[in-house]
Design a protein around this motif. Structure first.
Motif, PDB file in Angstrom:
ATOM      1  N   UNK A 282       0.840  -1.206   0.000  1.00 13.37           N
ATOM      2  CA  UNK A 282       0.000   0.000   0.000  1.00 13.37           C
ATOM      3  C   UNK A 282       0.874   1.255   0.000  1.00 13.37           C
ATOM      4  N   UNK A 283       1.945   1.219   0.747  1.00 11.30           N
ATOM      5  CA  UNK A 283       2.875   2.347   0.784  1.00 11.30           C
ATOM      6  C   UNK A 283       3.415   2.622  -0.625  1.00 11.30           C
ATOM      7  N   UNK A 284       3.761   1.560  -1.332  1.00  4.50           N
ATOM      8  CA  UNK A 284       4.284   1.721  -2.698  1.00  4.50           C
ATOM      9  C   UNK A 284       3.220   2.320  -3.611  1.00  4.50           C
ATOM     10  N   UNK A 285       1.978   1.891  -3.439  1.00  7.32           N
ATOM     11  CA  UNK A 285       0.883   2.387  -4.291  1.00  7.32           C
ATOM     12  C   UNK A 285       0.619   3.873  -4.011  1.00  7.32           C
ATOM     13  N   UNK A 286       0.574   4.235  -2.739  1.00  9.47           N
ATOM     14  CA  UNK A 286       0.320   5.642  -2.383  1.00  9.47           C
ATOM     15  C   UNK A 286       1.479   6.518  -2.855  1.00  9.47           C
ATOM     16  N   UNK A 287       2.706   6.064  -2.632  1.00  5.36           N
ATOM     17  CA  UNK A 287       3.891   6.854  -3.022  1.00  5.36           C
ATOM     18  C   UNK A 287       3.969   7.042  -4.532  1.00  5.36           C
ATOM     19  N   UNK A 288       3.465   6.066  -5.264  1.00  3.46           N
ATOM     20  CA  UNK A 288       3.494   6.171  -6.739  1.00  3.46           C
ATOM     21  C   UNK A 288       2.382   7.108  -7.228  1.00  3.46           C
ATOM     22  N   UNK A 289       1.243   7.065  -6.574  1.00  5.11           N
ATOM     23  CA  UNK A 289       0.103   7.866  -7.028  1.00  5.11           C
ATOM     24  C   UNK A 289       0.180   9.331  -6.625  1.00  5.11           C
ATOM     25  N   UNK A 290       0.660   9.584  -5.423  1.00  5.17           N
ATOM     26  CA  UNK A 290       0.634  10.960  -4.886  1.00  5.17           C
ATOM     27  C   UNK A 290       1.302  12.001  -5.784  1.00  5.17           C
TER      28      UNK A 290
ATOM     29  N   UNK B  47       2.414   9.583   2.859  1.00  3.69           N
ATOM     30  CA  UNK B  47       2.221   8.133   2.691  1.00  3.69           C
ATOM     31  C   UNK B  47       2.145   7.434   4.055  1.00  3.69           C
ATOM     32  N   UNK B  48       3.057   7.805   4.940  1.00  6.09           N
ATOM     33  CA  UNK B  48       3.052   7.197   6.287  1.00  6.09           C
ATOM     34  C   UNK B  48       1.771   7.532   7.039  1.00  6.09           C
ATOM     35  N   UNK B  49       1.375   8.796   6.999  1.00  5.18           N
ATOM     36  CA  UNK B  49       0.168   9.220   7.702  1.00  5.18           C
ATOM     37  C   UNK B  49      -1.073   8.537   7.114  1.00  5.18           C
ATOM     38  N   UNK B  50      -1.048   8.352   5.796  1.00  5.76           N
ATOM     39  CA  UNK B  50      -2.174   7.685   5.128  1.00  5.76           C
ATOM     40  C   UNK B  50      -2.333   6.248   5.641  1.00  5.76           C
ATOM     41  N   UNK B  51      -1.217   5.537   5.763  1.00  8.99           N
ATOM     42  CA  UNK B  51      -1.304   4.149   6.230  1.00  8.99           C
ATOM     43  C   UNK B  51      -1.914   4.079   7.632  1.00  8.99           C
ATOM     44  N   UNK B  52      -1.513   5.013   8.480  1.00 15.42           N
ATOM     45  CA  UNK B  52      -2.073   5.025   9.848  1.00 15.42           C
ATOM     46  C   UNK B  52      -3.580   5.264   9.802  1.00 15.42           C
ATOM     47  N   UNK B  53      -3.985   6.233   8.950  1.00 14.41           N
ATOM     48  CA  UNK B  53      -5.425   6.538   8.870  1.00 14.41           C
ATOM     49  C   UNK B  53      -6.223   5.401   8.257  1.00 14.41           C
ATOM     50  N   UNK B  54      -5.618   4.758   7.267  1.00 11.95           N
ATOM     51  CA  UNK B  54      -6.311   3.619   6.627  1.00 11.95           C
ATOM     52  C   UNK B  54      -6.576   2.529   7.670  1.00 11.95           C
ATOM     53  N   UNK B  55      -5.557   2.206   8.467  1.00 13.62           N
ATOM     54  CA  UNK B  55      -5.746   1.178   9.493  1.00 13.62           C
ATOM     55  C   UNK B  55      -6.818   1.609  10.491  1.00 13.62           C
TER      56      UNK B  55
ATOM     57  N   UNK C  53      -7.885   8.668  -1.913  1.00 16.13           N
ATOM     58  CA  UNK C  53      -8.735   9.773  -1.444  1.00 16.13           C
ATOM     59  C   UNK C  53      -8.251  10.269  -0.062  1.00 16.13           C
ATOM     60  N   UNK C  54      -7.934   9.327   0.801  1.00 19.56           N
ATOM     61  CA  UNK C  54      -7.448   9.691   2.140  1.00 19.56           C
ATOM     62  C   UNK C  54      -6.101  10.422   2.029  1.00 19.56           C
ATOM     63  N   UNK C  55      -5.234   9.906   1.165  1.00 18.86           N
ATOM     64  CA  UNK C  55      -3.907  10.523   0.995  1.00 18.86           C
ATOM     65  C   UNK C  55      -4.039  11.960   0.475  1.00 18.86           C
TER      66      UNK C  55
END
Lengths: 87, 212
Positions: free
Chosen positions: B27-35, B58-66, B84-86
């Motif tokens: 997920x981190x890789x996906x967010x980092x690629x899209x952002x 990206x890090x903050x997004x993972x925390x919020x997703x969880x 969307x969250x990111x």
């Protein structure tokens, strides 16, 4: 930071014009920012698939006309879907 | 890694240990690629802030997703929901920073130079203003004074005059972005109804404004 001013006489003409212009999109029932946020991922995916989002989700489209912040977030999400598309 | 279904994302992220760690890495890789696609309108990829911002978001997004995993309803692809969250995290930060920077510039301007023209504008001035335009502006100002609450006027000033982002204006007014939108919607409705009561509509007012 400049302090807030509450005197309408101090509002510049341009701001008043923009406010009046926004009345053309103003409806009795409007989505809020939270309601738009809840479905903007569906909305963007539908647009990405080429569906007629204005017909399918008219209130979301109307909110975008009035809310600059939500519109920016929608455009950013669409950018990701379009530019990240492996196809 | 993109082959996961919505269900497998949820299952993997709910499984403690290496399964969740692997899902988070993907997920981190996906967010980092899209952002970067989303941020390029705001910040040049060459800007030294760009890469740290992508990583931080990206890090903050993972925390919020969880944290918000149970609120995902499966009506979009899971990864679109995550993007969307990111974006909400990233643009909130960029708007706050952009506004802080412009406020600092404005403070410097005020110390060394006259205040910005938009804050000094005399609404009554302007030799080019036609009588029709001036009369309509006076009428609309009177309507605004009579129809809008103090809070609604404050919101207009913060957003329209001082150009604050919604989140910052909401913070100053001790409310939130959603409630602020409702406040402004109510203001627009009151104004629209009042114009109708005076046999006016927005088009007629704008036409009068355009006569110079």
């Amino acid at each position: 930071m400049t302090q807030p001013q509450n005197d309408t006489d101090r509002l510049p003409d341009e701001l008043i014009e923009n406010l009046i212009r926004s009345l053309e999109h103003t409806k009795e029932e409007e989505c809020t920012c939270d309601e738009v946020y809840a479905v903007v991922d569906q909305y963007v995916e539908a647009e990405f698939r080429g569906e007629d989002v204005q017909r399918l989700m008219p209130l979301i489209k109307q909110h975008m006309e009035l809310c600059h912040n939500c519109c920016e977030e929608y455009e950013a999400l669409l950018d990701i879907l379009e530019k990240n598309d492996p196809a | 890694m993109n082959a996961r279904t919505n269900e497998s994302w949820l299952e993997d992220l709910r499984t403690p240990g290496p399964v969740r760690d692997a899902a988070l890495d993907d997920l981190h890789a996906i967010v980092s690629k899209g952002l970067p696609y989303a941020l390029s309108r705001w910040l040049s990829p060459d800007d030294p802030l760009f890469t740290p911002l992508v990583e931080e978001v990206s890090q903050e997004t993972l925390l919020r997703v969880l944290d918000q995993l149970d609120t995902f309803e499966g009506r979009s692809m899971f990864t679109t929901w995550v993007h969307k969250i990111a974006i909400r995290i990233a643009l909130t930060e960029l708007r706050r920073k952009r506004w802080q920077d412009s406020s600092l510039d404005e403070l410097v301007d005020n110390e060394e130079n006259p205040a910005p023209e938009r804050l000094m504008a005399d609404p009554q001035a302007g030799p080019e203003t036609s009588t029709e335009r001036a009369d309509m502006l006076t009428r609309i100002r009177r309507i605004l004074d009579e129809e809008l609450t103090e809070k609604q006027r404050q919101a207009l000033v913060l957003l329209g005059l001082q150009d604050l982002p919604m989140e910052e204006a909401a913070r100053i007014m001790k409310t939130n972005r959603n409630a602020l939108y409702k406040l402004l919607h109510d203001a627009r409705l009151r104004l629209k109804r009042r114009l109708a009561a005076e046999d006016l509509n927005a088009q007629e007012v704008l036409s009068a404004f355009e006569s110079r």
